[in-house]
Write an enzyme that holds these catalytic residues in place. Structure first.
Site, PDB file in Angstrom:
ATOM      1  CB  CYS A   2      11.479  10.247  27.543  1.00 30.42           C
ATOM      2  SG  CYS A   2      13.235  10.603  27.700  1.00 30.42           S
ATOM      3  NE  ARG A  27       7.356  11.849  22.996  1.00 34.55           N
ATOM      4  CZ  ARG A  27       6.670  12.662  23.790  1.00 34.55           C
ATOM      5  NH1 ARG A  27       5.369  12.637  23.759  1.00 34.55           N
ATOM      6  NH2 ARG A  27       7.259  13.477  24.603  1.00 34.55           N
ATOM      7  CD1 TRP A  74      15.964  13.230  23.303  1.00 34.05           C
ATOM      8  CD2 TRP A  74      15.684  12.082  21.434  1.00 34.05           C
ATOM      9  NE1 TRP A  74      16.562  13.928  22.308  1.00 34.05           N
ATOM     10  CE2 TRP A  74      16.412  13.260  21.141  1.00 34.05           C
ATOM     11  CE3 TRP A  74      15.398  11.208  20.404  1.00 34.05           C
ATOM     12  CZ2 TRP A  74      16.830  13.572  19.850  1.00 34.05           C
ATOM     13  CZ3 TRP A  74      15.817  11.522  19.131  1.00 34.05           C
ATOM     14  CH2 TRP A  74      16.532  12.683  18.859  1.00 34.05           C
ATOM     15  CG  ASN A 100      10.112  13.720  28.624  1.00 34.46           C
ATOM     16  OD1 ASN A 100      11.258  13.878  28.207  1.00 34.46           O
ATOM     17  ND2 ASN A 100       9.054  14.166  27.984  1.00 34.46           N
ATOM     18  N   GLY A 101      12.778  14.736  30.845  1.00 32.72           N
ATOM     19  CA  GLY A 101      13.261  16.051  31.275  1.00 32.72           C
ATOM     20  C   GLY A 101      14.725  15.957  31.691  1.00 32.72           C
ATOM     21  CE  LYS A 485      14.877  23.341   5.740  1.00 32.59           C
ATOM     22  NZ  LYS A 485      16.258  23.196   5.855  1.00 32.59           N
ATOM     23  CD  GLU A 488      15.326  20.400   2.799  1.00 31.97           C
ATOM     24  OE1 GLU A 488      15.743  19.239   2.764  1.00 31.97           O
ATOM     25  OE2 GLU A 488      15.667  21.195   3.676  1.00 31.97           O
ATOM     26  CE  LYS A 603      15.527  15.272  10.492  1.00 25.26           C
ATOM     27  NZ  LYS A 603      15.487  16.717  10.117  1.00 25.26           N
TER      28      LYS A 603
HETATM   29  C1  AGP Z   1      18.167  19.829   5.742  1.00 24.83           C
HETATM   30  O1  AGP Z   1      16.845  20.331   5.662  1.00 24.83           O
HETATM   31  C2  AGP Z   1      18.305  18.510   5.009  1.00 24.83           C
HETATM   32  N1  AGP Z   1      17.380  17.572   5.492  1.00 24.83           N
HETATM   33  C3  AGP Z   1      19.742  18.019   4.935  1.00 24.83           C
HETATM   34  O2  AGP Z   1      20.467  18.976   4.222  1.00 24.83           O
HETATM   35  C4  AGP Z   1      20.479  17.788   6.287  1.00 24.83           C
HETATM   36  O3  AGP Z   1      20.736  19.016   6.913  1.00 24.83           O
HETATM   37  C5  AGP Z   1      21.824  17.105   5.970  1.00 24.83           C
HETATM   38  O4  AGP Z   1      21.542  15.856   5.392  1.00 24.83           O
HETATM   39  C6  AGP Z   1      22.707  16.918   7.209  1.00 24.83           C
HETATM   40  O5  AGP Z   1      22.060  16.088   8.131  1.00 24.83           O
HETATM   41  P1  AGP Z   1      22.679  15.964   9.627  1.00 24.83           P
HETATM   42  O6  AGP Z   1      22.611  17.322  10.222  1.00 24.83           O
HETATM   43  O7  AGP Z   1      21.818  14.967  10.315  1.00 24.83           O
HETATM   44  O8  AGP Z   1      24.090  15.503   9.477  1.00 24.83           O
END
Ligand code: AGP
Length: 608
Positions: A2, A27, A74, A100-101, A485, A488, A603
């Site tokens: 948070c 955050r 959060w 926060n915690g 890793k 990507e 993300k």
């Molecule tokens: C992982 O580095 C990637 N960003 C991607 O594979 C991610 O793990 C995948 O989209 C699943 O996301 P989630 O864990 O939020 O469901």
């Protein structure tokens, strides 16, 4: 985590607080609120959602106040709703707390306070603090806060306001960062410098157990025994972007380095040393049901799918139950055979991945019970599973998942321990797993001390066009994760493979230009992987090996070896993946890639 910001001075507090919250948006949060002393009274305004919702709640004519504090939440305990948003107040409506915690003994404290006649307005652990302070508030607010915190077990970074002391904010820290921002005729409280940087670069960081009493004219510091302290004022010379990353050049590196703490968070309050067992609140799956299941299906995407593969090895080895791991995107369109005795585990950091959500709904439609291993509290998947295990890893900002992956594995290990002890795992075997889990944070810190070694490696391999990652057993998924890793964030093609499978085709790729990364700890298949390394070397391949500390045999045949501490085979992935995360990170940085937001990626993949 948070976000907290507080202000006491002579300027209008609301604009300062709202701008401070906006500086903390990175955050991640699900709700926000603020408390003001206006016309001698305490006023609290809060809203679920983004800061804009809070601003809408405040309306065009914001309250006039020169003392206030604000919070972005959060969620860890209680859904991300307005009623659970901070600040929380006591029964009299004169004391407000932001936090926060995690207050681990909140249920016990809450029961005692209810017995004394306190009424609660939220489901949060934080509200317990407001009523505790009310109980102890006979003298000063600082004394009441100190007395209340002596009752608390857990972690906190808190700020407290009372209309009885309108120009004072009391702050305290144990496990969650907090600082005093030092101004001229005004002072600030904040969970991190980003919230106050535009007003002051002079800050005093609170250390564990310390408290601060802040007024417009100055501040007093004290330890847990309320003994006065003096501390030096630090000057922040970072720019704002760097401050938001806590000084790290990228969120991804920050999150790689947060893994000792995120593993502590996922284990906190969940291990029973004496019984060699696990305690999982919120599982919402009875021991009787779990003892009766005859199959587990794990479904996820990407890195979370790799964590699921590690879970498969753990559950079959320790809990002796059949497990299959399915890509969520495939599972949802197959006709999977599920029965009421099939447990479907969905793993998702974001809790919003469309394919994983669809797979979850398909599993429920077919009558299976479902368990979620999720990081984002209150996310869609978290709300739709029958039971859940939250990671408490804090927001993961970097698109490439790092701390979520290791926390997912730790959460799967805790669940495996719980299920194993309901089935055939002995108390002594359970204690061994508990002890090994407890050691992980320190062992991760040891691995993180290898950063320079790995960075040096990145110089040698940054121009590779193809990389092969090989692992066996529980470390085959680590090979897949290491390859993902690198792909990507550096855009170098990489493949993960079971080491023995290399002979069935990929070995044709091996030449002196092909780096081959082996995950080769001293585990049950160590001798086998040694011969795989020999096969690669015989063809001129360049070998980078992740090995167990003190291993001299593989060091002789590999070009480079990165050592990791010895742990149980099933937990090796938590340690072995970190050099691979760093390897990908440093190569991507050297190649000038956008590490935190790689091209074409999101993300959370909330579309099919
Ligand atoms: C992982 O580095 C990637 N960003 C991607 O594979 C991610 O793990 C995948 O989209 C699943 O996301 P989630 O864990 O939020 O469901």
């Amino acid at each position: 985590m948070c976000g907290i910001v507080g202000y006491v001075g002579s300027r209008q507090a609301v604009p300062i607080l709202l701008q401070g919250l906006k500086r903390l948006e990175y955050r991640g949060y699900d709700s926000a609120g603020l408390a003001l002393i206006t016309d001698g009274h305490l006023k609290v305004v809060k809203a679920a959602g983004k800061i804009a919702q809070l601003e809408a709640q405040l309306g065009p004519h914001v309250p006039q106040a020169v003392t206030g504090m604000a919070h972005t939440r959060w969620a860890t305990h209680g859904a991300p709703t307005t009623r659970n948003a901070h600040p929380h107040t006591d029964c009299t409506g004169t004391v407000a707390v932001v936090h926060n915690g995690i207050i681990e003994n909140a249920p016990v404290l809450r029961a005692k306070l209810v017995e004394k006649g306190h009424t609660f307005a939220s489901d949060t652990d934080t509200e317990v603090l407001a009523h505790l302070i009310e109980e102890f508030y006979q003298g000063t607010l600082a004394e009441a806060v100190a007395a209340a915190l002596h009752e608390v077990e857990g972690t906190y970074g808190i700020a407290v306001l009372s209309s009885r002391e309108p120009d004072t904010i009391v702050a305290a820290r144990l496990g969650s960062p907090l600082l005093v921002g030092v101004g001229i005729g005004e002072n600030f409280i904040a969970s991190d410098p980003a919230a106050v940087l535009e007003h002051t670069r002079s800050v005093v960081y609170l250390d564990e157990g310390e408290m601060a009493v802040v007024t417009p004219s100055g501040y007093r510091l004290m330890d847990r025994q309320s003994v006065p302290l003096t501390k030096e004022i630090s000057q922040i010379d970072w720019d704002l972007a760097t401050v938001e990353r806590a000084g790290f050049p990228h969120f991804m590196l920050k999150e790689i380095c947060e893994q000792p703490e995120s593993i502590r968070n996922v284990l906190r309050g969940r291990l029973l040393e004496e019984e060699g067992a696990a305690k999982l609140g919120g599982l919402n799956l009875s021991d009787e049901y779990l003892a009766g299941i005859d199959r587990i299906v794990i479904t996820a995407c990407g890195t979370s799918w790799h964590a699921g593969l590690v879970g498969e090895y753990m559950l079959e080895e320790i809990a002796r139950i059949p497990v299959e791991v399915e890509y969520a995107s495939e599972f949802r369109y197959r006709s999977p055979i599920l029965t009421p005795k099939t447990l479907v585990i969905v793993i998702s950091q974001s809790g919003e991945t469309a394919d994983t959500l669809a797979a979850l709904r398909e599993a429920k439609r077919r009558g299976a019970r479902t368990l979620g291993i999720i990081n984002v509290v209150g996310s869609t998947i978290a709300r739709e599973v029958d039971g859940g295990i939250y990671l408490h890893a804090g927001p993961e900002i970097g698109v490439a998942s790092t701390k979520a992956f290791t926390s997912q594995i730790a959460a799967l290990a805790v669940f495996t321990l719980h299920l194993g002890r309901l089935r055939s795992l002995s108390i002594l075997q359970g204690r061994e797993i508990v002890q090994a889990l407890r050691m992980l944070p320190e062992q991760l810190e040891a691995v993180l001390r290898k950063q320079e070694e790995v960075e040096a490696l990145s110089e040698r391999f940054m121009r590779a066009t193809n990389v092969l990652y090989l692992g066996r057993g529980v470390n085959f998924p680590v090979a897949l994760e290491g390859a993902l890793k690198l792909k990507e964030i550096s855009y170098i093609h990489a493949e993960g493979y079971p080491a023995a499978e290399m002979k069935h085709g990929p070995i044709a790729l091996i030449d002196e230009l092909m780096p081959v990364v082996f995950i080769a700890p001293q585990d049950a298949v160590y001798a086998k992987i040694q011969s795989n390394i020999e096969e690669v070397r015989a063809r001129g391949g360049r070998v980078v090996a992740v090995v167990t500390e003190g291993d001299t045999a593989i060091r002789k045949v590999a070009d480079t070896a990165i050592e990791i501490p010895k742990t149980l085979d099933m937990l090796t992935p938590v340690l072995a993946v970190v050099p691979l995360q760093l390897f990908a990170y440093y190569i991507a940085v050297r190649r000038g890639c956008n590490v935190d937001q790689p091209r074409n990626l999101a993300k959370s993949v909330t579309v099919e």
